[in-house]
Structures are given as structure tokens and as C-alpha cells.
Design an enzyme around this catalytic site. Structure first.
Site, PDB file in Angstrom:
ATOM      1  N   TYR A  87     -36.535  90.483 -23.903  1.00 32.86           N
ATOM      2  CA  TYR A  87     -37.803  91.139 -23.559  1.00 32.86           C
ATOM      3  C   TYR A  87     -38.215  91.930 -24.792  1.00 32.86           C
ATOM      4  O   TYR A  87     -37.553  92.913 -25.144  1.00 32.86           O
ATOM      5  CB  TYR A  87     -37.615  92.096 -22.375  1.00 32.86           C
ATOM      6  CG  TYR A  87     -37.400  91.423 -21.037  1.00 32.86           C
ATOM      7  CD1 TYR A  87     -36.157  90.911 -20.677  1.00 32.86           C
ATOM      8  CD2 TYR A  87     -38.441  91.327 -20.113  1.00 32.86           C
ATOM      9  CE1 TYR A  87     -35.964  90.304 -19.432  1.00 32.86           C
ATOM     10  CE2 TYR A  87     -38.252  90.725 -18.864  1.00 32.86           C
ATOM     11  CZ  TYR A  87     -37.014  90.214 -18.539  1.00 32.86           C
ATOM     12  OH  TYR A  87     -36.819  89.618 -17.316  1.00 32.86           O
ATOM     13  N   HIS A 142     -26.336  85.281 -15.503  1.00 28.89           N
ATOM     14  CA  HIS A 142     -26.600  86.136 -16.676  1.00 28.89           C
ATOM     15  C   HIS A 142     -26.153  87.556 -16.383  1.00 28.89           C
ATOM     16  O   HIS A 142     -26.529  88.137 -15.374  1.00 28.89           O
ATOM     17  CB  HIS A 142     -28.093  86.127 -17.026  1.00 28.89           C
ATOM     18  CG  HIS A 142     -28.502  84.910 -17.782  1.00 28.89           C
ATOM     19  ND1 HIS A 142     -28.638  84.892 -19.146  1.00 28.89           N
ATOM     20  CD2 HIS A 142     -28.778  83.658 -17.358  1.00 28.89           C
ATOM     21  CE1 HIS A 142     -28.983  83.671 -19.542  1.00 28.89           C
ATOM     22  NE2 HIS A 142     -29.088  82.897 -18.470  1.00 28.89           N
ATOM     23  N   PRO A 195     -45.320  89.922 -13.349  1.00 30.56           N
ATOM     24  CA  PRO A 195     -44.086  89.129 -13.488  1.00 30.56           C
ATOM     25  C   PRO A 195     -42.931  89.814 -14.225  1.00 30.56           C
ATOM     26  O   PRO A 195     -41.777  89.406 -14.044  1.00 30.56           O
ATOM     27  CB  PRO A 195     -44.544  87.885 -14.253  1.00 30.56           C
ATOM     28  CG  PRO A 195     -45.802  88.281 -14.937  1.00 30.56           C
ATOM     29  CD  PRO A 195     -46.452  89.311 -14.082  1.00 30.56           C
ATOM     30  N   LYS A 239     -39.488  90.172 -10.052  1.00 33.98           N
ATOM     31  CA  LYS A 239     -39.159  90.666  -8.711  1.00 33.98           C
ATOM     32  C   LYS A 239     -39.827  89.883  -7.572  1.00 33.98           C
ATOM     33  O   LYS A 239     -39.415  89.996  -6.409  1.00 33.98           O
ATOM     34  CB  LYS A 239     -39.553  92.147  -8.585  1.00 33.98           C
ATOM     35  CG  LYS A 239     -38.539  93.080  -9.209  1.00 33.98           C
ATOM     36  CD  LYS A 239     -37.264  93.186  -8.376  1.00 33.98           C
ATOM     37  CE  LYS A 239     -36.147  93.914  -9.081  1.00 33.98           C
ATOM     38  NZ  LYS A 239     -34.991  93.082  -9.411  1.00 33.98           N
ATOM     39  N   TYR A 244     -33.042  95.937 -12.037  1.00 30.76           N
ATOM     40  CA  TYR A 244     -33.192  94.531 -12.434  1.00 30.76           C
ATOM     41  C   TYR A 244     -32.309  93.611 -11.589  1.00 30.76           C
ATOM     42  O   TYR A 244     -32.735  92.543 -11.153  1.00 30.76           O
ATOM     43  CB  TYR A 244     -32.834  94.385 -13.918  1.00 30.76           C
ATOM     44  CG  TYR A 244     -33.231  93.061 -14.546  1.00 30.76           C
ATOM     45  CD1 TYR A 244     -34.398  92.943 -15.293  1.00 30.76           C
ATOM     46  CD2 TYR A 244     -32.429  91.920 -14.404  1.00 30.76           C
ATOM     47  CE1 TYR A 244     -34.759  91.736 -15.884  1.00 30.76           C
ATOM     48  CE2 TYR A 244     -32.784  90.709 -14.979  1.00 30.76           C
ATOM     49  CZ  TYR A 244     -33.955  90.630 -15.720  1.00 30.76           C
ATOM     50  OH  TYR A 244     -34.318  89.434 -16.290  1.00 30.76           O
TER      51      TYR A 244
HETATM   52  C1  DHB Z   1     -38.651  84.611 -16.155  1.00 32.04           C
HETATM   53  C2  DHB Z   1     -39.795  85.248 -15.724  1.00 32.04           C
HETATM   54  C3  DHB Z   1     -39.833  86.611 -15.657  1.00 32.04           C
HETATM   55  O1  DHB Z   1     -40.947  87.245 -15.237  1.00 32.04           O
HETATM   56  C4  DHB Z   1     -38.735  87.370 -16.009  1.00 32.04           C
HETATM   57  O2  DHB Z   1     -38.808  88.715 -15.949  1.00 32.04           O
HETATM   58  C5  DHB Z   1     -37.592  86.736 -16.413  1.00 32.04           C
HETATM   59  C6  DHB Z   1     -37.552  85.352 -16.483  1.00 32.04           C
HETATM   60  C7  DHB Z   1     -38.610  83.132 -16.245  1.00 32.04           C
HETATM   61  O3  DHB Z   1     -39.585  82.474 -15.879  1.00 32.04           O
HETATM   62  O4  DHB Z   1     -37.600  82.586 -16.707  1.00 32.04           O
END
Ligand code: DHB
Length: 391
Positions: free
Chosen positions: A201, A72, A293, A297, A385
Site C-alpha cells: 500500500y 498473508h 476499497p 472490508k 485489517y
Molecule cells: C485487493 C483490494 C483491496 O481493496 C485491498 O485493500 C487489498 C487487495 C485486491 O483486489 O487484491
């Protein structure tokens, strides 16, 4: 049992370290509390930094991350009902790979088995002894209740956010730093096609949502919820309408829905233990630090720890000098605090606490506008990121 490195915890961090050590001819043993199936079915995040992908592929775990991972080159930040795409390749010449953490575990566990690694599941570590000496030990019981004592040169705590190893460090030498959050994520897996090419997001008046993916036919999505939410109280229809509300906008964007086959609530926490070592015991991954989450990271940070600790151990066993081992905690913590900052920042910018102060909710939108309307702002997010260079 005699070994050089006794690793407590057989998740991705412990197994990756074990794999690298074995490749360098350094004898090690991994002892894990859970069984293989439970770890395999624990759904976690899905984003790997390019450096994590490289660690898996270059070290000969296997090539599945390259053939089955999905590269991605950006994300979509959605707020006020509008999409703001960020192009990581253009901004910082980097990409990430979507490859579920349980697949990383499956690959590492298979590689350890293939290469004759000593990994024992279903074992309970009951004591860690003499970590302040050059002959640390730990005791564990296996699934049959047989007691073992492991004599090692070094012990590594890779046993996750509820780490037993971490709790064995003396009170007098440790300091814990933490933040609690008034929300959690409701995570689902669904049999549906992708709703959008990139991950979304979304900040909305109803709270955060993340539209992620697993494959062409399975998708992963999350929405901000109460930490005590009961997943069974939610029907599929209710979940879909909650997710849709959070991505609604004038562009009429519609999620592609399907049967939901997994529902879990993920707790939120920021946590750091300092230092990450005491005597001959070293903490890696969630055992030493936990991030919320948002931004995925956790595993990436664990792999960065593994890289630093592996190089220190390799130097220790080949030269006898513990100089690099002595620097492990300080070096690893530099990246840990950068990732803590990024994860906290993404979380606070994108989530809206229930009964949020209206000023703070508007301020977060001002921050999103600042980031997305400037190339510098976009680059700041993109660099964090996709991951800072490994040290
Ligand atoms: C996923 C989880 C995340 O916390 C994130 O920032 C991006 C993707 C996932 O589980 O696909």
C-alpha cells in the site's frame, strides 16, 4: 411461489445466506438481476479475513479457499519511498487470505447448484409489497418475461450498492449517511510474476498505489485516478510508468511488468443506511452499506452481516421468537461503523487528492510515521485489517 426467506440478490452475500439457511433446513429462494457470467467476471477485492475463510470452509461450501487461497501474514506500507513491513502474525496473531471475490462467488454458486438451491439469474424484481406485515411479498420477471410473485416470511435485500430493496423502505423511517471522495482506483490485471511477497500500500506525491496479487502468474494492481478516467486512453506503458512512479524510492524497488488484460475504474463511496431493516425486510452487504476499497472490508463486512442475520433467522424459524431479528440492525451496524472508520482512515491516510492542501498531505505522512513507528500503532492497523471477532 411460497418460501420462508426470499433473497433479492445472488452475489456472495445472498448466496452465503441461502447456503446457511438451506443447511439448517430453512426453505429459501434467491433472485438475481445479472447472469452468472457477468458476476463471475466482475473483479472485486481479494482479501478475506480468517473469519470469512472459516465461514466458507466450515459450512461446507468447498475447500477451494483453503487449497487455492494464499495466506498473508502482513502488508507493506510504503511512503517517502520507503517500505514499512507490518507482521500481522507477530502483532495480533492473525493472518488474512488472498482469494478473489469472484472465486468466492463461483464456489458459492456451485455449492448452491450442487445442494439443489433455488437460485434464479437474469430476473428483475419490480415490486416489494407488505414488508410491514408478517406476509411480505415481492414480484419479479424472469428472462422470458414471465411474472412471478414470491410469498415469504422474511425478505432479504442483498442486491448490492445500487439496491432496489433499499429504495423500497419508506422515507420516514430511514436515514442515509455518506461521504464522496474526489478520486477513484484504476484497477488492472496483468500476466506477470509477483513484484513482492506481500501486498504494498503506497502513499506517494503522485497518489496512492496498491500492488496486489492473484496467483504466481497473474497480478492485481491499482492506482488512484480521477473518477472520470477513461481506461482506454491509457496504454500499457503509460500504466506501468504511473504505477512505478508511485512506488519509486531510494531502494530502487522495481515492479515486475507484463501484459495488461483487464482495466477498470472503481468508484469510491462511503455509505450507510440506517436502520438495516424495516418490518420483515432486512438488508445485508452493500445493499445496506458501502465502503471504499482500501483495506478490502466490503465482502468481509457482508459475511459478518450474513452471520448475524442467519443466526437471527435460525432462531426465528426454530422458536418463533423475533427477538434476535429485532436486534439485527443494531448489532450489524456496530461492526459496519468500525469498518467504515477503518476504510475511511486507510483511504485518507494513503491517498493524496489532486491539488491537496500541502498541510494535509504532510499530516498524512505524519500519521503513517506514527502508525509504523509504534507497536501500538501497528497493532491498531493489524487488528482492524485482519478483522475484529464476529459478534
Ligand atoms: C485487493 C483490494 C483491496 O481493496 C485491498 O485493500 C487489498 C487487495 C485486491 O483486489 O487484491
Amino acid at each position: 411461489i411460497k418460501t420462508k426467506v426470499g433473497i433479492i440478490g445472488g452475489g456472495p452475500a445472498g448466496l452465503m445466506l441461502s447456503h446457511l439457511l438451506s443447511k439448517s433446513g430453512i426453505d429459501n429462494l434467491v433472485v438475481e438481476m445479472r447472469d452468472h457470467e457477468t458476476i463471475r467476471n466482475t473483479h472485486r477485492a481479494g482479501i478475506l479475513e480468517a473469519q470469512a475463510v472459516k465461514m466458507l470452509s466450515d459450512s461446507g461450501v468447498n475447500g477451494r479457499v483453503l487449497t487455492h487461497g494464499d495466506e498473508h501474514a502482513g502488508i507493506d506500507l510504503r511512503f517517502n519511498g520507503e517500505s514499512h513491513p507490518l507482521d500481522f502474525r507477530d502483532l495480533v496473531n492473525a493472518t488474512v487470505t488472498l482469494y478473489a471475490q469472484n472465486e468466492v462467488f463461483v464456489d458459492l454458486a456451485a455449492a448452491r447448484q450442487r445442494d439443489g438451491g433455488d437460485v434464479r439469474y437474469n430476473c428483475e424484481v419490480t415490486e416489494i409489497l407488505d414488508m410491514e406485515t408478517s406476509t411480505p411479498k415481492f414480484r419479479f420477471t424472469d428472462a422470458q418475461g414471465t411474472l412471478f410473485e414470491v410469498h415469504a416470511d422474511v425478505i432479504v435485500g442483498a442486491d448490492g450498492s445500487r439496491s432496489f430493496a433499499r429504495r423500497q423502505m419508506p422515507d420516514t423511517v430511514r436515514k442515509d449517511f455518506k461521504v464522496a471522495y474526489p478520486f477513484a482506483w484504476f484497477g488492472i490485471l496483468t500476466e506477470a510474476p509477483k513484484s513482492s511477497p506481500e501486498l504494498i500500500y503506497a502513499n506517494s506525491p503522485h497518489g496512492f498505489a496498491l500492488i496486489s496479487q492473484r496467483s504466481e502468474t497473474v497480478q492485481r494492481m491499482y492506482f488512484q485516478c480521477d473518477p472520470n478516467e477513461d481506461v482506454n486512453a491509457w496504454s500499457d506503458d503509460q500504466i506501468w510508468s504511473e504505477l512505478q512512479k508511485r512506488v519509486d524510492g531510494p531502494d530502487n524497488f522495481q515492479l515486475k511488468t507484463g501484459k495488461i488484460f483487464d482495466k477498470t475504474v472503481l468508484g469510491f463511496r462511503s455509505f450507510v443506511r440506517e436502520p438495516l431493516s424495516h418490518g420483515r425486510m432486512f438488508l445485508i452487504g452493500d445493499a445496506g452499506h458501502t465502503v471504499p476499497p482500501t483495506g478490502a472490508k466490503g465482502l468481509n463486512l457482508a459475511f459478518a452481516d450474513v452471520k448475524v442475520l442467519f443466526e437471527a433467522l435460525d432462531s426465528f424459524f426454530s422458536t418463533g421468537s423475533d427477538k434476535l431479528l429485532g436486534g439485527y440492525s443494531d448489532l450489524a451496524l456496530k461492526r459496519v461503523w468500525k469498518a467504515q472508520n477503518f476504510s475511511y482512515w486507510m483511504t485518507s491516510m494513503l491517498h493524496t487528492p489532486v491539488n491537496a492542501d500541502p498541510f494535509m498531505a504532510k499530516r498524512a505522512l505524519g500519521e503513517l510515521e506514527t502508525v509504523t513507528s509504534s507497536r501500538y500503532g501497528q497493532q491498531y492497523l493489524a487488528e482492524s485489517y485482519t478483522g475484529w471477532p464476529h459478534s
